[in-house]
Design a protein around this motif. Structure first.
Motif, short mmCIF file in Angstrom:
data_model
loop_
_atom_site.label_atom_id
_atom_site.label_comp_id
_atom_site.label_asym_id
_atom_site.label_seq_id
_atom_site.Cartn_x
_atom_site.Cartn_y
_atom_site.Cartn_z
N ARG A 1 10.07 -17.58 42.70
CA ARG A 1 9.00 -18.54 42.46
C ARG A 1 8.50 -19.10 43.80
O ARG A 1 9.26 -19.18 44.78
CB ARG A 1 9.49 -19.68 41.57
N GLU A 2 7.22 -19.52 43.83
CA GLU A 2 6.63 -19.98 45.09
C GLU A 2 7.37 -21.17 45.71
O GLU A 2 7.52 -21.22 46.93
CB GLU A 2 5.14 -20.32 44.91
N PRO A 3 7.87 -22.14 44.92
CA PRO A 3 8.62 -23.24 45.54
C PRO A 3 9.84 -22.76 46.33
O PRO A 3 10.19 -23.33 47.37
CB PRO A 3 9.06 -24.09 44.34
N ILE A 4 10.48 -21.68 45.84
CA ILE A 4 11.64 -21.14 46.57
C ILE A 4 11.18 -20.47 47.86
O ILE A 4 11.81 -20.62 48.92
CB ILE A 4 12.42 -20.14 45.68
N ILE A 5 10.05 -19.73 47.78
CA ILE A 5 9.48 -19.11 48.99
C ILE A 5 9.15 -20.19 50.01
O ILE A 5 9.42 -20.05 51.21
CB ILE A 5 8.22 -18.28 48.64
N ASN A 6 8.57 -21.30 49.54
CA ASN A 6 8.22 -22.41 50.45
C ASN A 6 9.47 -23.01 51.10
O ASN A 6 9.47 -23.36 52.28
CB ASN A 6 7.46 -23.50 49.69
N GLN A 7 10.51 -23.12 50.32
CA GLN A 7 11.78 -23.66 50.82
C GLN A 7 12.33 -22.80 51.96
O GLN A 7 12.75 -23.31 53.00
CB GLN A 7 12.77 -23.71 49.65
N ILE A 8 12.28 -21.47 51.76
CA ILE A 8 12.78 -20.54 52.78
C ILE A 8 11.85 -20.55 54.00
O ILE A 8 12.30 -20.53 55.15
CB ILE A 8 12.90 -19.11 52.21
N ALA A 9 10.53 -20.60 53.74
CA ALA A 9 9.54 -20.62 54.83
C ALA A 9 9.73 -21.85 55.71
O ALA A 9 9.68 -21.76 56.95
CB ALA A 9 8.13 -20.58 54.25
N LYS A 10 9.96 -23.00 55.09
CA LYS A 10 10.16 -24.24 55.84
C LYS A 10 11.37 -24.12 56.76
O LYS A 10 11.34 -24.54 57.93
CB LYS A 10 10.34 -25.41 54.87
N GLU A 11 12.43 -23.52 56.24
CA GLU A 11 13.67 -23.36 57.00
C GLU A 11 13.45 -22.55 58.27
O GLU A 11 14.12 -22.75 59.29
CB GLU A 11 14.72 -22.67 56.11
N HIS A 12 12.47 -21.62 58.21
CA HIS A 12 12.26 -20.70 59.35
C HIS A 12 10.91 -20.92 60.04
O HIS A 12 10.38 -20.00 60.65
CB HIS A 12 12.43 -19.25 58.89
N ASN A 13 10.38 -22.15 59.91
CA ASN A 13 9.20 -22.55 60.68
C ASN A 13 7.98 -21.68 60.40
O ASN A 13 7.25 -21.28 61.32
CB ASN A 13 9.54 -22.52 62.19
#
Length: 614
Positions: A251-263
């Motif tokens: 889901r997109e919220p999970i993708i956003n969570q991972i994206a935030k972690e890696h700038n």
């Protein structure tokens, strides 16, 4: 492209660097030295005189030692080996013209320099989106790397990072959860970076054995087997296409969570974020063990999420393992098996038809595929072309946006209920050809690979299916598969699988054996069975020209027992060999396969294919 196929295209000088490295590994008594010696015993001129198939086999037997050889090259920090390897292991970059490689390399250096500037700016900017904890992680890693590099300069020595220092730095990066791309950015913010001459780059890669270079075609080749080794060195556990397939299910919220972690900018579209995450070189294991779960989820919830992702999303049932780590390792192994498998999931004709109709329905797709895989060619939606790059129908469909997939399904009368990708693959599946293309997988009773290649079959049906496919192959070879005569001879106790009627009271008896286990090793039981068939035929005044036993493979002991048998005119043939002979026969001048070629104890595929091509 497979190593053997690449070697077939090259001259001896172009293979020389690679052969020297393998020779050097062999001279140091590798783990599989005895098996290698057995292969080399047929020649007294060493590895150079061995055929390309056996060179490929020897390379697979020395893969671990070759991996260590490449790891040693990473201590030469000015080589830019990490940058270069990251280019050549990308999906679509295993065959590259020199001028195109030069452009990719130049682009990579420019992008790297720009990203280093951005990262340095983020270090200084208190208002950057980089979290305080992430800044701390970056600074810890950067400080340690700076010390490891500059302590030599302080001591009036050439700056370099020793093997011991490198192992500590790698452990640190793993514990801090840094992606390969983050590591690379920090590394080159300290180490000097400049564009090297492309000829020197190609020469250095060729000298360490990771690429082949064809002078005639000005083309770089990277074997599929080499790509897998290089990915392991770069800690990339699965190919980009499998990473993408997995990320697209989140889901997109999970993708956003991972994206935030890696700038990574969360304002990008979901597809763009996924592509950025893939290029980051994230750990697939860490992603599935930690990254896709809520921070407060317990072990049971994480296991459940992972099971649902695999079973409902990736359509993979019964992954081995009880712990999360074991399940993830099983998934990685599954993807490796899918990648090694040469089958395409639908028939070749079906793949060609799919690409033709995709091009008609989605005219922008060709350029999208070109961009995604960094192809130099103008038109790339061709089955043979894509398969040379190990790109299969599912890999193409994974790149199509939902709205385009819906349009294509409506345009081409594909079933609309259920999973779009699976419905499209089913629509273009040619079942008869598909089964023949998966002949070896049927022989090995490999249900998972069969399922991935679009075949749903019960395990209990595989023995009969293997027999039926073998009949189709021998009919295609021009033989008379005589069911009537076979049924006349068979009794309730003795029932041969296949009988080929050569006329004039001459026959060939064929026995088919499937096996999950590697190395078929049941000679005593199968020989009793075959001798009973032989007696049946002799009682009916038939002359047995040959008895053929077909199985996925044979153990050394089985072959030895067969060589010692004096009562039967028996030859052993693997499923893969029979399949390849069948393909070669299709383009030969013979109306019927000359059965006199079945004269070895273990049928020699190369010899027969050469004979058919004359």
């Amino acid at each position: 492209m497979k190593l053997e196929k690449i070697l077939d295209k090259l001259g001896s000088i172009e293979k020389n660097s690679f052969i020297k490295i393998i020779d050097n590994i062999i001279s140091k008594n590798p783990k599989n030295g005895k098996v290698i010696d057995k292969i080399l015993s047929s020649t007294d001129k060493g590895l150079k005189s061995v055929d390309n198939q056996n060179i490929s086999t020897i390379f697979s037997l020395t893969a671990n030692e070759f991996q260590e050889h490449i790891k040693c090259e990473f201590q030469e920090i000015s080589s830019q080996l990490d940058i270069l390897i990251d280019i050549i292991i990308r999906d679509g970059n295993c065959i590259i013209k020199q001028d195109w490689f030069s452009r990719l390399y130049e682009t990579e250096i420019k992008q790297l320099k720009n990203r280093i500037k951005d990262l340095n700016a983020d270090f200084e900017n208190d208002k950057s989106e980089l979290s305080a904890s992430r800044k701390r992680d970056y600074k810890i890693y950067k400080s340690c790397l700076y010390t490891a590099y500059h302590n030599d300069i302080v001591n009036n020595r050439d700056a370099k990072i020793t093997a011991d220092e490198l192992s500590i730095i790698l452990t640190l990066s793993k514990e801090l959860g840094l992606s390969q791309e983050e590591i690379k950015l920090i590394n080159y913010s300290i180490l000097p970076i400049k564009k090297l001459d492309v000829q020197e780059v190609i020469k250095s890669l060729k000298n360490i054995g990771v690429i082949f270079y064809s002078n005639k075609e000005n083309t770089i080749y990277v074997a599929d087997e080499m790509v897998r080794i290089l990915r392991k060195i770069r800690k990339k556990e699965v190919a980009e296409k499998f990473f993408r397939r997995t990320l697209k299910l989140l889901r997109e919220p999970i993708i956003n969570q991972i994206a935030k972690e890696h700038n990574i900018d969360r304002k990008l579209s979901n597809s763009q974020k996924i592509e950025k995450l893939i290029k980051e070189g994230l750990s697939f294991t860490n992603l599935l063990a930690e990254g896709i779960h809520k921070t407060d989820s317990n072990l049971t919830e994480r296991k459940k999420s992972l099971n649902e992702l695999c079973e409902k999303g990736l359509q993979i049932d019964n992954l081995k393992g009880s712990t999360i780590e074991e399940k993830i390792n099983s998934l990685i192994e599954h993807f490796e098996n899918v990648e090694r498998d040469e089958k395409v999931g639908i028939s070749l004709d079906g793949f060609e038809k799919l690409l033709t109709e995709l091009n008609l329905s989605l005219p922008n797709l060709n350029n999208a595929i070109r961009t995604q895989f960094e192809f130099q060619e103008e038109f790339v939606l061709k089955a043979d072309f894509l398969l040379d790059y190990n790109i299969k129908p599912r890999d193409i469909l994974d790149l199509i946006e939902k709205k385009d997939s819906t349009k294509f399904i409506k345009d081409n009368g594909v079933k609309q209920r259920g999973d779009d990708t699976l419905n499209i693959l089913e629509h273009y599946k040619d079942v008869d050809n598909l089964y023949l293309e998966n002949y070896e997988n049927v022989a090995y009773r490999n249900l998972n690979l069969l399922k991935d290649n679009g075949i749903t079959v019960k395990e209990s049906e595989l023995g009969i299916k293997f027999e039926d496919l073998t009949k189709i192959i021998f009919t295609g070879l021009g033989f008379n598969v005589d069911e009537s005569l076979k049924n006349q001879l068979n009794t309730k106790k003795d029932m041969m699988d296949i009988l080929l009627n050569l006329d004039n009271q001459e026959i060939i008896i064929i026995e088919c054996k499937t096996s999950k286990e590697r190395g078929y090793n049941k000679f005593s039981s199968v020989s009793r069975q075959l001798k009973s068939y032989q007696n049946l035929a002799l009682k009916n005044n038939l002359r047995i020209v040959k008895i053929l036993l077909i199985a996925p493979e044979f153990s050394d002991d089985f072959v030895t027992d067969c060589e010692m048998d004096t009562e039967m005119n028996l030859s052993l043939i693997t499923a893969a060999t029979l399949s390849n002979i069948f393909e070669a026969f299709k383009t030969s001048k013979y109306p019927t396969f000359p059965h006199v070629l079945f004269r070895d104890i273990v049928i020699n595929e190369d010899r027969i294919i050469k004979a058919l091509s004359k």
